[in-house]
Design a protein around this motif. Structure first.
Motif, short mmCIF file in Angstrom:
data_model
loop_
_atom_site.label_atom_id
_atom_site.label_comp_id
_atom_site.label_asym_id
_atom_site.label_seq_id
_atom_site.Cartn_x
_atom_site.Cartn_y
_atom_site.Cartn_z
N THR A 60 -27.75 -25.69 2.73
CA THR A 60 -27.89 -26.93 1.96
C THR A 60 -29.35 -27.24 1.62
O THR A 60 -29.64 -28.22 0.94
CB THR A 60 -27.30 -28.12 2.74
OG1 THR A 60 -28.06 -28.33 3.95
CG2 THR A 60 -25.84 -27.87 3.10
N SER A 61 -30.27 -26.42 2.12
CA SER A 61 -31.69 -26.70 1.95
C SER A 61 -32.20 -26.42 0.54
O SER A 61 -33.21 -26.97 0.11
CB SER A 61 -32.51 -25.87 2.94
OG SER A 61 -32.44 -24.48 2.63
N GLY A 62 -31.53 -25.50 -0.16
CA GLY A 62 -32.00 -25.13 -1.49
C GLY A 62 -33.20 -24.21 -1.48
O GLY A 62 -33.75 -23.89 -2.54
N ARG A 63 -33.60 -23.75 -0.30
CA ARG A 63 -34.76 -22.87 -0.21
C ARG A 63 -34.40 -21.47 -0.69
O ARG A 63 -33.28 -20.99 -0.50
CB ARG A 63 -35.29 -22.83 1.21
CG ARG A 63 -35.86 -24.17 1.68
CD ARG A 63 -36.35 -24.11 3.12
NE ARG A 63 -37.45 -23.17 3.27
CZ ARG A 63 -38.06 -22.93 4.44
NH1 ARG A 63 -37.67 -23.59 5.54
NH2 ARG A 63 -39.05 -22.08 4.52
N GLY A 114 -24.46 -18.30 1.49
CA GLY A 114 -24.61 -19.22 2.61
C GLY A 114 -24.77 -18.57 3.97
O GLY A 114 -24.90 -19.27 4.98
N SER A 115 -24.76 -17.24 4.05
CA SER A 115 -24.89 -16.57 5.34
C SER A 115 -26.33 -16.65 5.84
O SER A 115 -27.28 -16.46 5.08
CB SER A 115 -24.46 -15.11 5.22
OG SER A 115 -23.08 -15.02 4.96
N ARG A 116 -26.48 -16.93 7.12
CA ARG A 116 -27.81 -17.11 7.70
C ARG A 116 -27.99 -16.39 9.04
O ARG A 116 -29.07 -16.43 9.61
CB ARG A 116 -28.10 -18.61 7.93
CG ARG A 116 -28.18 -19.44 6.64
CD ARG A 116 -29.38 -19.07 5.81
NE ARG A 116 -29.57 -19.94 4.65
CZ ARG A 116 -29.02 -19.74 3.47
NH1 ARG A 116 -28.20 -18.70 3.28
NH2 ARG A 116 -29.25 -20.56 2.46
N LYS A 117 -26.97 -15.73 9.54
CA LYS A 117 -27.07 -15.13 10.87
C LYS A 117 -27.14 -13.61 10.79
O LYS A 117 -26.41 -12.97 10.04
CB LYS A 117 -25.90 -15.58 11.74
CG LYS A 117 -25.95 -17.09 12.01
CD LYS A 117 -24.82 -17.56 12.88
CE LYS A 117 -24.94 -19.07 13.11
NZ LYS A 117 -23.84 -19.60 13.95
N VAL A 118 -28.04 -13.04 11.60
CA VAL A 118 -28.22 -11.59 11.65
C VAL A 118 -28.01 -11.13 13.08
O VAL A 118 -28.04 -11.93 14.03
CB VAL A 118 -29.62 -11.17 11.16
CG1 VAL A 118 -29.82 -11.57 9.70
CG2 VAL A 118 -30.72 -11.79 12.03
N VAL A 119 -27.79 -9.83 13.24
CA VAL A 119 -27.52 -9.28 14.57
C VAL A 119 -28.65 -8.34 14.98
O VAL A 119 -29.13 -7.54 14.18
CB VAL A 119 -26.16 -8.55 14.60
CG1 VAL A 119 -26.12 -7.41 13.59
CG2 VAL A 119 -25.84 -8.04 15.99
N CYS A 120 -29.08 -8.45 16.23
CA CYS A 120 -30.02 -7.50 16.82
C CYS A 120 -29.19 -6.53 17.66
O CYS A 120 -28.22 -6.95 18.31
CB CYS A 120 -31.03 -8.20 17.72
SG CYS A 120 -32.02 -9.49 16.94
N TYR A 121 -29.57 -5.25 17.67
CA TYR A 121 -28.74 -4.28 18.38
C TYR A 121 -29.54 -3.05 18.79
O TYR A 121 -30.68 -2.84 18.35
CB TYR A 121 -27.54 -3.88 17.52
CG TYR A 121 -27.89 -3.27 16.19
CD1 TYR A 121 -28.01 -1.90 16.03
CD2 TYR A 121 -28.06 -4.07 15.06
CE1 TYR A 121 -28.31 -1.33 14.80
CE2 TYR A 121 -28.37 -3.52 13.82
CZ TYR A 121 -28.48 -2.15 13.69
OH TYR A 121 -28.78 -1.61 12.47
#
Length: 372
Positions: free
Chosen positions: A251-254, A304-311
């Motif tokens: 929702t930030s518009g960034r 709208g996706s904002r999450k990443v995975v470390c592995y």
């Protein structure tokens, strides 16, 4: 996560470009024929699947000459959420979308746009292959409109279509529904909660999750799904990082932060997270695995996706080395125990103990991954 960009931390040293996670799924249920492709930056990427004609969309008490009874499937409309007992899609029920369900209806497919001879009262059942073609042709547009263009093309939700079995077709069933669901390891729809548009569509595996590998391609199995760590897998997660606090939520518009900016940020998080996960820097080095992470592409960001995975994983011949075991205990790499790097005298630097991807010149003393 189809062709999703990943980054490898040079620690233990080395770099790699990980393989993409294609979204090709195979189903063995009748009512829901899942994943036809992904909507990428306004375009449509399609893939073909295998289907089965067992099951039904109605009750079992309908006589051979009777027409199909109305049920939650035939009465469903855009925005409805349907569920059914595992392995039994023939008797779906409508539920509140905040409850667990297996399919979110994007909309009915108007069979009037299809050849009339195919859907007439006396028409023969089109067959699973034809239903797959109809799904590929029609459902992406319906889902795109439903989500207003915000389907993560490399996320955990798949586009699918619900269609009647041959038996139910013979009783008059002609209803088709396009929608969304999460596809499991065996191709069956998995339970999820909430409407797709209201949530982050990223894969969000808990720390310690092992993700299956395709032994033929050495790439992440499709769909990307969790397996027991005692089974062959491509990598093991060390945690999830939410990019929203640093780069702004949906929702930030960034604007989308480029991969370089994301990598600079994740370099400060994933390596330390990996050390804590396995129990210290020395233990991490002894695994000879690389610290890696995914990054979010611009189409995913706009969805709208904002999450990443470390592995933790290891590049090998254009794919991943096959891991078996938990990196926190004992892990085999292509069937062999990792050989921990020897300790160098003070002031001396050792070459990286892990291989680099094709096209990158390795150190002459670098040890390759164990042959599988």
């Amino acid at each position: 996560m189809s062709d999703e960009s990943h980054h490898e931390h040079p620690g233990p040293e080395g770099r790699s470009d990980d393989p993409g996670w294609a979204r090709r799924n195979s189903m063995r249920i009748v009512l829901v024929a899942i994943v036809i492709g992904a909507l990428v930056a306004g375009g449509i990427a399609l893939s073909m699947n295998a289907f089965d004609d067992r099951g039904s969309v109605g009750g079992t008490d309908i006589g051979e000459s009777e027409r199909l009874a109305e049920n939650a499937f035939t009465q469903s409309s855009s925005g409805d959420c349907l569920t059914w007992p595992e392995g039994d899609p023939g008797d779906p029920a409508k539920v509140v979308c905040t409850d667990e369900h297996r399919f979110e209806v994007a909309g009915a497919l108007d069979t009037a746009v299809l050849p009339g001879s195919e859907f007439g009262d006396s028409a023969a059942w089109p067959g699973a292959q034809r239903f797959a073609e109809i799904r590929d042709e029609q459902c992406p547009v319906i889902v795109d409109a439903y989500l207003q263009g915000k389907l993560d093309p490399q996320g955990r939700f798949s586009v699918g279509m619900m269609f009647p079995s041959e038996q139910q077709w013979g009783k008059g069933a002609r209803e088709l529904r396009c929608g969304l669901q999460v596809t499991g390891k065996d191709g069956t729809p998995q339970l999820f909660s909430g409407k797709v548009a209201d949530q982050d569509q990223s894969f969000q595996w808990p720390a310690g999750t092992c993700i299956g590998i395709d032994p033929q391609t050495r790439r992440v199995a499709t769909p990307p799904t969790a397996v027991n760590c005692s089974e062959p897998h491509a990598f093991q997660t060390t945690g999830i990082v939410d990019l929203a606090p640093r780069f702004g939520d949906q929702t930030s518009g960034r604007p989308w932060p480029g991969e370089k900016e994301q990598n600079a940020y994740l370099t400060t998080i994933c390596p330390g997270q990996a050390e804590r996960f396995v129990g210290g820097k020395k233990k991490l080095e002894d695994t000879t695995l690389n610290v890696q992470w995914s990054v979010i592409s611009e189409p995913r960001w706009l969805a709208g996706s904002r999450k990443v995975v470390c592995y933790l994983g290891l590049p090998d011949r254009g794919g991943f080395a096959t891991l078996v075991g938990d990196a926190r205990a004992t892990v085999l790499i292509n069937g062999k125990l990792p050989v921990a790097p020897s300790q160098a005298p003070p002031g001396r630097a050792l070459p990286t103990p892990v291989p680099l991807p094709p096209g990158v010149e390795p150190n002459s003393q670098e040890a390759p991954a164990p042959a599988g």
